[in-house]
Design a protein around this motif. Structure first.
Motif, mmCIF file in Angstrom:
data_model
loop_
_atom_site.group_PDB
_atom_site.id
_atom_site.type_symbol
_atom_site.label_atom_id
_atom_site.label_comp_id
_atom_site.label_asym_id
_atom_site.label_seq_id
_atom_site.Cartn_x
_atom_site.Cartn_y
_atom_site.Cartn_z
ATOM 1 N N HIS A 123 0.755 -1.052 0.010
ATOM 2 C CA HIS A 123 0.002 -0.054 -0.029
ATOM 3 C C HIS A 123 0.918 1.107 0.048
ATOM 4 C CE1 HIS A 123 -3.881 -2.097 0.822
ATOM 5 N NE2 HIS A 123 -2.908 -2.782 1.257
ATOM 6 N N PRO A 125 2.198 5.117 0.192
ATOM 7 C CA PRO A 125 1.876 6.444 1.215
ATOM 8 C C PRO A 125 0.883 7.123 0.350
ATOM 9 C CG PRO A 125 4.228 6.208 0.636
ATOM 10 C CD PRO A 125 3.517 4.953 -0.140
ATOM 11 N N GLU A 126 -0.159 7.466 1.129
ATOM 12 C CA GLU A 126 -1.270 8.408 1.019
ATOM 13 C C GLU A 126 -1.454 9.765 1.917
ATOM 14 O OE1 GLU A 126 -5.006 6.490 -0.002
ATOM 15 O OE2 GLU A 126 -4.141 4.907 -1.113
ATOM 16 N N GLY A 130 -2.029 8.413 5.424
ATOM 17 C CA GLY A 130 -1.524 7.051 5.254
ATOM 18 C C GLY A 130 0.011 6.944 4.672
ATOM 19 N N GLY A 132 1.759 4.468 3.905
ATOM 20 C CA GLY A 132 2.209 3.352 3.515
ATOM 21 C C GLY A 132 2.488 1.972 4.193
ATOM 22 N N HIS A 133 2.207 0.968 3.759
ATOM 23 C CA HIS A 133 2.433 -0.347 4.665
ATOM 24 C C HIS A 133 2.632 -1.512 3.548
ATOM 25 C CE1 HIS A 133 -1.784 -0.317 4.419
ATOM 26 N NE2 HIS A 133 -1.682 -1.558 4.750
ATOM 27 N N CYS A 145 0.907 -6.762 8.954
ATOM 28 C CA CYS A 145 1.505 -5.580 8.379
ATOM 29 C C CYS A 145 2.840 -5.194 8.658
ATOM 30 C CB CYS A 145 0.573 -4.274 8.484
ATOM 31 S SG CYS A 145 -1.044 -4.797 7.692
ATOM 32 N N ASP A 147 4.702 -1.717 9.114
ATOM 33 C CA ASP A 147 4.283 -0.631 9.199
ATOM 34 C C ASP A 147 5.369 0.354 9.734
ATOM 35 O OD1 ASP A 147 2.447 1.468 9.627
ATOM 36 O OD2 ASP A 147 1.784 0.813 11.223
#
Length: 147
Positions: A123, A125-126, A130, A132-133, A145, A147
């Motif tokens: 995922h 980065p947002e 977020g 990212g992970h 995860c 993280d």
């Protein structure tokens, strides 16, 4: 106000010894030592009358300095069949952001795949919330995860 309570994280498993070895490497924990007076768990379990075929029914991990939660792994007869409703987040890139964060997560994902984990999805980065992970699964399919 309720009192603060210690917690233990428990995994169901087909092979507790194998899963304990995996999670000890992931978390930097160690397998809980045998009771005082015994050099090995086999000696202790023999003395307690546990038959050889039952000696992999459970395993436990402890934080090296005793500060983290205990991890208990118990044998169950059924396999995992659905997505976890609760999962572990392994903090593999504390304080890092953006490309540096994702590079640290990728390096840890690669190390864990070498130990038997499966990489499931990344995922990105947002910002702003977020970071990212990477979603992984342990050798028995339990999702976690990075993280």
């Amino acid at each position: 106000m309720s009192p603060v309570r210690d917690v233990q994280i428990t995994f169901d498993s087909a092979d507790p010894a194998r899963l304990a070895a995996f999670w000890a490497e992931v978390l930097g924990y160690r397998v809980q030592p045998p009771p005082e007076g015994f050099e090995t768990w086999d000696q202790a379990l023999e003395a307690f009358g546990v038959p050889p075929e039952r000696r992999n029914d459970a395993s436990a991990l402890v934080h090296p300095d005793g500060t983290g939660p205990r991890v208990f792994i118990q044998r169950v007869p059924e396999p995992k069949v659905a997505k976890n409703r609760l999962h572990v987040d392994v903090r593999a890139a504390p304080g890092r952001q953006g490309d540096a964060r994702m590079a640290a997560l990728e390096a840890e994902a690669e190390r864990l795949v070498g130990l038997g984990a499966t990489r499931l999805e990344r995922h990105e980065p947002e910002p702003p919330l977020g970071a990212g992970h990477i979603v992984m699964a342990d050798p028995e399919g339990n999702e976690f995860c990075l993280d």
